[in-house]
Design a protein around this motif. Structure first.
Motif, short mmCIF file in Angstrom:
data_model
loop_
_atom_site.label_atom_id
_atom_site.label_comp_id
_atom_site.label_asym_id
_atom_site.label_seq_id
_atom_site.Cartn_x
_atom_site.Cartn_y
_atom_site.Cartn_z
N LEU A 1 -5.81 29.36 -42.34
CA LEU A 1 -7.10 29.27 -41.65
C LEU A 1 -7.44 30.54 -40.87
O LEU A 1 -8.46 30.59 -40.18
CB LEU A 1 -7.11 28.06 -40.72
CG LEU A 1 -7.02 26.69 -41.40
CD1 LEU A 1 -7.00 25.57 -40.36
CD2 LEU A 1 -8.16 26.48 -42.39
N GLY A 2 -6.58 31.55 -40.95
CA GLY A 2 -6.90 32.83 -40.33
C GLY A 2 -6.27 33.02 -38.97
O GLY A 2 -5.41 32.25 -38.55
N TYR B 1 -16.37 26.14 -27.00
CA TYR B 1 -15.97 24.90 -26.34
C TYR B 1 -16.90 23.74 -26.71
O TYR B 1 -16.46 22.59 -26.80
CB TYR B 1 -15.89 25.11 -24.82
CG TYR B 1 -14.57 25.74 -24.43
CD1 TYR B 1 -13.46 24.95 -24.15
CD2 TYR B 1 -14.43 27.12 -24.39
CE1 TYR B 1 -12.25 25.52 -23.83
CE2 TYR B 1 -13.22 27.70 -24.08
CZ TYR B 1 -12.12 26.89 -23.79
OH TYR B 1 -10.90 27.47 -23.49
N THR B 2 -18.14 24.05 -26.99
CA THR B 2 -19.04 23.00 -27.47
C THR B 2 -18.60 22.53 -28.86
O THR B 2 -18.58 21.32 -29.14
CB THR B 2 -20.49 23.50 -27.52
OG1 THR B 2 -20.89 23.93 -26.21
CG2 THR B 2 -21.44 22.40 -28.00
N ALA B 3 -18.23 23.47 -29.72
CA ALA B 3 -17.76 23.10 -31.05
C ALA B 3 -16.49 22.26 -30.98
O ALA B 3 -16.34 21.27 -31.71
CB ALA B 3 -17.51 24.37 -31.88
N LEU C 1 -8.76 27.28 -34.11
CA LEU C 1 -9.23 28.47 -34.81
C LEU C 1 -10.73 28.40 -35.03
O LEU C 1 -11.27 27.32 -35.35
CB LEU C 1 -8.52 28.61 -36.16
CG LEU C 1 -7.05 29.03 -36.09
CD1 LEU C 1 -6.33 28.63 -37.37
CD2 LEU C 1 -6.93 30.53 -35.87
N TRP C 2 -11.41 29.53 -34.87
CA TRP C 2 -12.86 29.58 -35.05
C TRP C 2 -13.15 29.89 -36.51
O TRP C 2 -12.72 30.90 -37.06
CB TRP C 2 -13.44 30.65 -34.14
CG TRP C 2 -14.92 30.79 -34.13
CD1 TRP C 2 -15.63 31.95 -34.22
CD2 TRP C 2 -15.90 29.74 -33.98
NE1 TRP C 2 -16.98 31.69 -34.14
CE2 TRP C 2 -17.18 30.34 -33.99
CE3 TRP C 2 -15.81 28.35 -33.84
CZ2 TRP C 2 -18.36 29.61 -33.87
CZ3 TRP C 2 -16.98 27.62 -33.72
CH2 TRP C 2 -18.24 28.24 -33.73
N LEU C 3 -13.89 28.97 -37.15
CA LEU C 3 -14.25 29.09 -38.56
C LEU C 3 -15.77 29.02 -38.69
O LEU C 3 -16.35 28.03 -39.15
CB LEU C 3 -13.60 27.95 -39.37
CG LEU C 3 -12.08 27.79 -39.20
CD1 LEU C 3 -11.60 26.53 -39.92
CD2 LEU C 3 -11.34 29.01 -39.72
N ALA D 1 -16.41 20.99 -38.63
CA ALA D 1 -15.42 21.72 -39.43
C ALA D 1 -15.29 23.18 -39.01
O ALA D 1 -14.40 23.88 -39.49
CB ALA D 1 -15.78 21.63 -40.91
N LYS D 2 -16.15 23.66 -38.10
CA LYS D 2 -16.02 25.03 -37.61
C LYS D 2 -14.76 25.23 -36.77
O LYS D 2 -14.38 26.36 -36.48
CB LYS D 2 -17.24 25.39 -36.75
CG LYS D 2 -18.55 25.55 -37.51
CD LYS D 2 -19.69 25.87 -36.55
CE LYS D 2 -21.01 26.03 -37.27
NZ LYS D 2 -21.07 27.27 -38.07
#
Length: 340
Positions: free
Chosen positions: A93-94, A113-115, A195-197, A204-205
């Motif tokens: 996932l990086g 943090y919202t995500a 992890l940020w996607l 799913a981000k």
């Protein structure tokens, strides 16, 4: 070549990564370690090495990863597994851990943090797996009492009777103030495990990494883990906004949720204080002691909530603040306690 290395080579030879170049990626507070595998075409995968002889078991990770992926969240895809020897081949996932992204681009902090809060909202809207162990009042009290068994012990104070008294006080408090556990809690949901996607959609981000110890718990637990982060300072405004966001999106009662949030915050921070002392005194990892002042600050803030009134004086009387002298004392005992 060690036996473990030979086992890894054998495992990888039966996978799509048989020709990959290997490089150490990370280790963590457990006995697990990770390698990044680079294929001849440049694509990458991740090897999880979790030795069963060191009490590691990959099967819970596989089970929870498949559940999380099944409800639309971004757990790593399991590409190959050898549960007998403790190996998993995972989707990579990086490297964009929330903790790194925020340093590189502080303007993304609220977005991240919202995500992460939205991912919890998605998770909590789903029926959890039926066989999760409950993180109930008994377990929570036992975990909170670790602060007495290890931290108070490390401070050179009597701890056995005091730990038992604390356990009983917390068990009563949690049983009275918190409802029965009803959602999956990942238990280590924080900026160094997310992890940020940004190319993915919706919840799913957020890439999820550390969830193999999942249990059935209260919806506020992972939000506390996210916002009262032992490893980084989360701005108070972000904490307030995310709690409000969760309450608004889920329709939870704000006062009831706030009480649960601070009860679970105190419980979690007491557990962390005990665990970090143990990581130094037993496991020989003294750098965890450096996080104690931040965790102590969270604990003191949680104790200001009226829901903690029955145990606030007990905590403040029994547990000394982690000043420089006490932190050094805990480090001086690094790896000197022979048994758990």
């Amino acid at each position: 070549m060690t036996d473990r290395t030979a086992l890894i080579d054998t495992f990888l030879q039966g996978t799509i990564a048989k020709d990959a170049q290997r490089a150490l990626l990370a280790g963590d507070a457990s006995n697990r370690r990770y390698e990044r595998l680079t294929q001849p075409d440049g694509t990458t995968l991740v090897l999880m090495d979790a030795p069963p002889e060191k009490d590691e078991d990959v099967r819970p990770f596989v089970k929870i990863a498949e559940y999380l992926s099944g409800i639309g969240l971004s757990a790593p895809q399991i590409l190959a597994q050898d549960s007998e020897h403790g190996f998993l081949l995972l989707e990579d996932l990086g490297d964009d851990l929330f903790a790194r992204v925020v340093v590189t681009d502080p303007s993304l902090e609220t977005t991240l943090y919202t995500a992460a809060t939205e991912a919890l909202i998605t998770l909590h809207a789903k029926e959890p797996p039926s066989d999760l162990a409950p993180y109930d009042s008994d377990v929570m009290a036992e975990m909170a009492a670790l602060a007495w068994q290890w931290y108070r012990r490390g401070a050179g104070l009597p701890y056995e009777a005091e730990a038992e008294a604390a356990y009983l006080a917390f068990k009563t408090l949690f049983a009275e103030k918190l409802p029965a556990p009803n959602v999956l809690i990942q238990r280590d949901y924080h900026a160094e495990n997310l992890l940020w996607l940004p190319k993915r959609n919706g919840a799913a981000k957020v890439g999820l990494l550390d969830f193999q110890d999942a249990m059935l718990g209260h919806p506020a637990y992972d939000l506390v883990s996210l916002l009262q982060d032992a490893r980084r300072d989360v701005p108070e405004g972000v904490e307030t906004d995310m709690i409000r966001h969760y309450v608004t999106r889920t329709g939870a009662d704000a006062d009831t949720f706030s009480a649960a949030y601070h009860l679970l915050g105190a419980q979690r921070n007491l557990r962390i204080i005990g665990v970090f002392a143990r990581l130094s005194m037993y496991f020989g990892k003294p750098h965890y002691i450096d996080f104690l002042p931040r965790v102590w600050g969270y604990l003191m803030k949680d104790l200001d909530h009226p829901a903690l009134a029955p145990v606030a004086d007990l905590i403040k009387t029994d547990l000394p603040a982690p000043d420089a002298a006490l932190m050094q004392r805990l480090k001086d005992q690094c790896a000197t306690v022979p048994t758990l």
